[in-house]
Design an enzyme around this catalytic site. Structure first.
Site, PDB file in Angstrom:
ATOM      1  N   ARG A 147     -17.744  22.752  16.112  1.00 39.94           N
ATOM      2  CA  ARG A 147     -18.388  23.970  16.620  1.00 39.94           C
ATOM      3  C   ARG A 147     -19.683  23.567  17.323  1.00 39.94           C
ATOM      4  NH1 ARG A 147     -16.300  26.405  11.531  1.00 39.94           N
ATOM      5  NH2 ARG A 147     -15.094  28.271  12.047  1.00 39.94           N
ATOM      6  N   ASP A 185     -10.102  34.659  13.321  1.00 39.80           N
ATOM      7  CA  ASP A 185     -10.029  35.683  14.363  1.00 39.80           C
ATOM      8  C   ASP A 185      -8.622  36.235  14.512  1.00 39.80           C
ATOM      9  OD1 ASP A 185     -12.615  36.212  15.365  1.00 39.80           O
ATOM     10  OD2 ASP A 185     -12.678  34.200  16.194  1.00 39.80           O
ATOM     11  N   ARG A 213     -15.143  22.144  20.596  1.00 44.55           N
ATOM     12  CA  ARG A 213     -14.864  23.520  21.035  1.00 44.55           C
ATOM     13  C   ARG A 213     -15.974  23.996  21.950  1.00 44.55           C
ATOM     14  NH1 ARG A 213     -14.432  28.584  17.039  1.00 44.55           N
ATOM     15  NH2 ARG A 213     -16.661  28.213  16.825  1.00 44.55           N
ATOM     16  N   ARG A 253     -13.673  40.828  10.250  1.00 46.17           N
ATOM     17  CA  ARG A 253     -13.795  39.680   9.350  1.00 46.17           C
ATOM     18  C   ARG A 253     -15.132  39.664   8.609  1.00 46.17           C
ATOM     19  NH1 ARG A 253     -14.170  34.546  13.471  1.00 46.17           N
ATOM     20  NH2 ARG A 253     -15.364  33.509  11.848  1.00 46.17           N
ATOM     21  N   GLU A 263      -6.096  32.707  18.815  1.00 51.40           N
ATOM     22  CA  GLU A 263      -6.951  33.582  17.998  1.00 51.40           C
ATOM     23  C   GLU A 263      -6.687  35.055  18.259  1.00 51.40           C
ATOM     24  OE1 GLU A 263     -10.866  31.711  16.873  1.00 51.40           O
ATOM     25  OE2 GLU A 263     -11.050  31.781  19.049  1.00 51.40           O
ATOM     26  N   HIS A 288     -21.134  33.762   8.891  1.00 46.75           N
ATOM     27  CA  HIS A 288     -21.592  32.397   9.137  1.00 46.75           C
ATOM     28  C   HIS A 288     -22.464  31.830   8.019  1.00 46.75           C
ATOM     29  CE1 HIS A 288     -19.679  33.007  12.984  1.00 46.75           C
ATOM     30  NE2 HIS A 288     -19.540  31.701  12.943  1.00 46.75           N
ATOM     31  N   CYS A 300      -7.318  25.584  12.335  1.00 48.58           N
ATOM     32  CA  CYS A 300      -8.693  25.216  11.978  1.00 48.58           C
ATOM     33  C   CYS A 300      -9.455  26.389  11.356  1.00 48.58           C
ATOM     34  CB  CYS A 300      -9.445  24.658  13.183  1.00 48.58           C
ATOM     35  SG  CYS A 300      -9.586  25.826  14.543  1.00 48.58           S
TER      36      CYS A 300
END
Ligand code: PEP
Ligand code: MG
Length: 585
Positions: free
Chosen positions: A305, A464, A341, A474, A440, A198, A511
Site C-alpha cells: 500500500r 471492497d 499498488r 466496510r 474489488e 485503517h 490480498c
C-alpha cells in the site's frame, strides 16, 4: 459470567490481553463566553497568534518523539495537524470574530472550531470524520493554552502507575494508534470502527490485540477495571473473578504455546497435507511492516500500500521519495516479487495534501484509480518511480478499484509515455512493468474475462468486493455482522474470478483481509486460490491452517459453499471441514 460483565465487539487484531483499563477521552475544556473591551481586542489577537505558535511547537516536539520511537513515516501524521493549526482561512475567521464581536481569543476560537466540527461530524464522509480527530487534538491544545487548562487528552485509569494498560477510546484514529507506547499499551478498545477501518489494520500490523465496535464501552468500563480482551473473539470480560483470572492465565499460556507452534510453521513449506502448494505473500502498509513480513516468512509482497506516503502529510510525495521507498522494500525482499499498488486515495483514506472535494458518498466517489487517472501530476511521478525500481527488481504494478478495461489501457498509455521520457532523459529505468488489476467491484467480476486480456494478474480486494457486492459499508460498526466476505454472493464471485484467471492463464490471488483469517483462508484455498497476501502478523497462523487442512477437504467445503444461501451456512461448512484437522493438534 453475567452479560453485564461481558461486552461483545469486533475482534480486529488477534491476541489476548489482560490489564487495567485506561480511558482516553478527548474532552475539551469548558470555555465560558467572554467579551473584551475595544482596547483589548488587539491583545487578544496577539494571544491567539502566540497560542498557535505554542501549539505548533508542541506538535513538532511530539512529531520528533514519534519519529524516534516509531519512525519518520509515522511521525508525518502530525504534519496534517500542524497544517490545520496554521490554516490561514480558519485563523482569519477567528481573528475577524475577535475584532468584530469583541470576543476573547478562546471564545472566538471555540466558536469557529465548533462550527467546523459540526460541519464535519454531520458529513457522511469518513475522510472528514477522520480529520475530526486532528481538529479535536488542536482544540485541546489551543484551548488548553488560551484558558490555562492542561493541554492534554484526558487519560483516566489506574493511579498505581500500572505498567501495562488497555486503552479505551470512543474512536481510534490512526493518529492515536501510532502515538501509543507499545510496551505500555497491551490492548485497544474502541466504540467505533470495524475490522477494515485503517486504525484496525494498523493495530493488526503493530501486533496490538484490539476490539472495535464495542459500543457503550466507555460508560460501562470504569477506569482501572481489569479487562480480559480477546482480539480474536472480539470479547471483553470485565473484572474477572479468581476462576476467570485463572482462565485468563490459561488463555495466555495457551496462546504462548500456540505461538511456539506457529513460530515453527514459519520455516516449514506452505503445503497442504495432500500436497497442494500455496504461495503466502505479505501485505505491507507501513515501512515498519517490512521486517515482520520477512520474519514471518512472506515469499514477497502481494500488496504494497502506498497511501501512507500521502495521508496526513502536507505535501505530495516526490518521485524521489517514492523511488527511495520502493528501493527499500525491494532490497529487503531481494529476489522475491513486490506488487506495488498505485495510490488508493479517497474513501476512508484522506490525503491532507490533496484538496479532495467533499462528497456525500466517498466510497462511491472519487477514489483510487479514478483519482490517479484524473490527476496525472499525482500519478505520473509514481509510475516513473515504479519504472525506475523495476529496472533490476521483480516489481509489478497493481491498480485498485478498476471497473473497466479502459482504466487499464489508459494507465498503460501513461506508463509507456513515462518510460519514453525516462529513456529520453537517460534515466535508468525499465521499459515497462507487468500491470495487474484488483478485483474489488462487481463490475470487475462481471468483466473479468475482458480485464484478464489486458492484465498481467488479478488480485482480489475482498474488503471492497464485499462492501460493494453486499452494499454494506466496510467501516460501519453497526453493520459489522453483515459484513461477511464468506457471504454466498461473494463466494460465487470469487469462484468466477478464479475461473476467469485460469481461462486467461494469469495468476489470481487475494490480498483483502479474508486471506488473513483462518477459516476464510481455507475457503479461498478450496475455491482454487493458491496465492494469498496476508497481514504480516497472521502469516504463521494462515500457513499453519493451510498446512493442517487437506486441500480436498477445503475444496469440498468451498464447492458446497457455492450452493449455500446464507453466510452462517458457509461458516458451518468451513468449520466442519477444518475443525477435525485443527483441534487434533
Ligand atoms: C481490499 O479492498 O480488500 C484491499 C485490499 O484494499 P484496501 O483495504 O486498501 O481498500
Ligand atoms: Mg480496496
Amino acid at each position: 459470567m453475567s452479560a453485564q460483565r461481558m461486552i461483545k465487539g469486533i475482534g480486529v487484531s488477534p491476541g489476548v490481553a489482560y490489564a487495567p483499563a485506561v480511558v482516553v477521552r478527548w474532552d475539551l475544556p469548558d470555555v465560558p463566553d467572554r467579551e473584551v473591551g475595544a482596547a483589548e481586542v488587539e491583545a487578544e489577537v496577539a494571544r491567539l497568534r502566540a497560542a498557535v505558535q505554542e501549539t505548533v511547537a508542541a506538535l513538532e516536539q511530539l512529531q520528533e518523539r514519534v519519529k524516534e520511537r516509531a519512525g519518520v513515516e509515522e511521525s508525518r501524521i502530525f504534519e496534517a495537524q500542524v497544517m490545520l493549526a496554521q490554516d490561514p482561512d480558519f485563523l482569519r475567521s477567528v481573528e475577524h470574530l475577535i475584532r468584530k464581536n469583541r470576543l476573547s481569543a478562546e471564545t472566538a476560537f471555540e466558536y469557529k472550531a465548533l462550527e467546523i466540527r459540526n460541519l464535519w461530524a454531520n458529513s457522511s464522509s469518513t475522510r472528514l470524520r477522520d480529520r475530526l480527530a486532528d481538529l479535536g487534538a488542536i482544540q485541546i491544545r489551543m484551548l488548553g493554552i488560551l484558558t490555562g487548562k492542561p493541554a492534554v487528552a484526558v487519560w483516566s485509569g489506574p493511579s498505581d502507575g500500572a505498567e501495562q494498560v488497555i486503552v479505551i477510546t470512543h474512536e481510534l484514529s490512526p493518529g492515536l494508534t501510532v502515538q501509543l507506547d507499545r510496551d505500555h499499551v497491551v490492548g485497544l478498545i474502541s466504540e467505533e470502527g470495524t475490522r477494515t477501518s485503517h486504525a484496525a489494520i494498523l493495530a493488526h500490523s503493530l501486533g496490538i490485540p484490539a476490539v472495535m465496535g464495542a459500543s457503550g464501552a466507555i460508560d460501562r468500563i470504569k477506569p482501572g477495571t481489569m479487562v480480559l480482551l480477546d482480539g480474536q473473539a472480539g470479547t471483553l470480560h470485565l473484572d474477572p473473578g479468581p476462576i476467570e483470572l485463572e482462565d485468563a492465565r490459561v488463555r495466555l499460556s495457551r496462546r504462548q504455546k500456540t505461538e511456539l507452534e506457529l513460530e515453527a510453521a514459519i520455516s516449514q513449506p506452505a503445503e497442504s497435507p495432500d500436497g497442494r502448494r500455496y504461495v503466502l505473500l505479505g501485505n505491507v502498509d507501513l515501512p515498519e511492516e517490512i521486517q515482520p513480513a520477512l520474519r514471518h516468512g512472506a515469499s514477497g509482497v502481494g500488496l504494497l500500500r502506498t497511501e501512507f506516503l500521502v495521508t496526513g502529510r502536507t505535501h505530495l510525495p516526490t518521485e524521489e521519495e517514492q523511488y527511495a521507498y520502493f528501493r527499500r522494500v525491494t532490497e529487503a525482499f531481494a529476489g522475491r516479487p513486490v506488487v506495488i499498488r498505485s495510490f488508493d486515495l479517497g474513501g476512508d483514506k484522506f490525503p491532507a495534501a490533496f484538496h479532495a472535494p467533499h462528497e456525500p458518498n466517498p466510497f462511491l466517489g472519487w477514489r483510487s484509480i479514478r483519482v490517479c487517472l484524473d490527476e496525472p501530476d499525482l500519478f505520473r511521478p509514481q509510475l516513473r518511480a515504479v519504472l525506475r525500481v523495476a529496472v533490476d527488481r521483480d516489481v509489478q504494478l497493481m491498480l485498485p478499484l478498476v471497473m473497466e478495461v479502459d482504466e487499464v489501457l489508459e494507465t498503460k498509455r501513461l506508463l509507456a509515455e513515462e518510460a519514453d521520457r525516462l529513456a529520453a532523459a537517460g534515466v535508468r529505468a525499465a521499459r515497462t512493468v507487468p500491470v495487474g488489476v484488483m478485483i474489488e467491484t462487481p463490475a470487475a467480476v462481471a468483466l473479468a474475462d475482458q480485464l484478464a486480456r489486458v492484465s498481467a494478474f488479478f488480485s482480489v480486494g475482498s474488503n471492497d468486493l464485499t462492501q460493494y457486492t453486499l452494499a454494506v459499508d466496510r467501516g460501519n460498526a453497526r453493520l459489522a455482522e453483515r459484513f461477511a466476505p464468506h457471504h454466498p454472493a461473494v463466494v460465487r464471485q470469487l469462484a468466477r474470478v478464479v475461473q476467469a484467471g485460469a481461462d486467461a492463464g494469469i495468476s489470481v490471488s487475494v490480498c483483502g483481509e479474508m486471506a488473513s483469517e483462518p477459516l476464510t483462508a481455507v475457503l479461498l484455498a478450496g475455491l482454487g486460490f493458491t496465492t494469498l497476501s496476508v497481514a504480516p502478523p497472521a502469516l504463521p497462523l494462515v500457513k499453519w491452517v493451510l498446512r493442517s487442512v487437506p486441500y480436498a477437504a477445503a475444496r469440498a467445503a468451498a464447492t458446497a459453499a457455492l450452493d449455500a444461501s446464507a453466510p452462517r451456512e458457509v461458516l458451518a461448512l468451513l468449520q466442519q471441514a477444518a475443525d477435525p484437522y485443527l483441534s487434533r493438534r
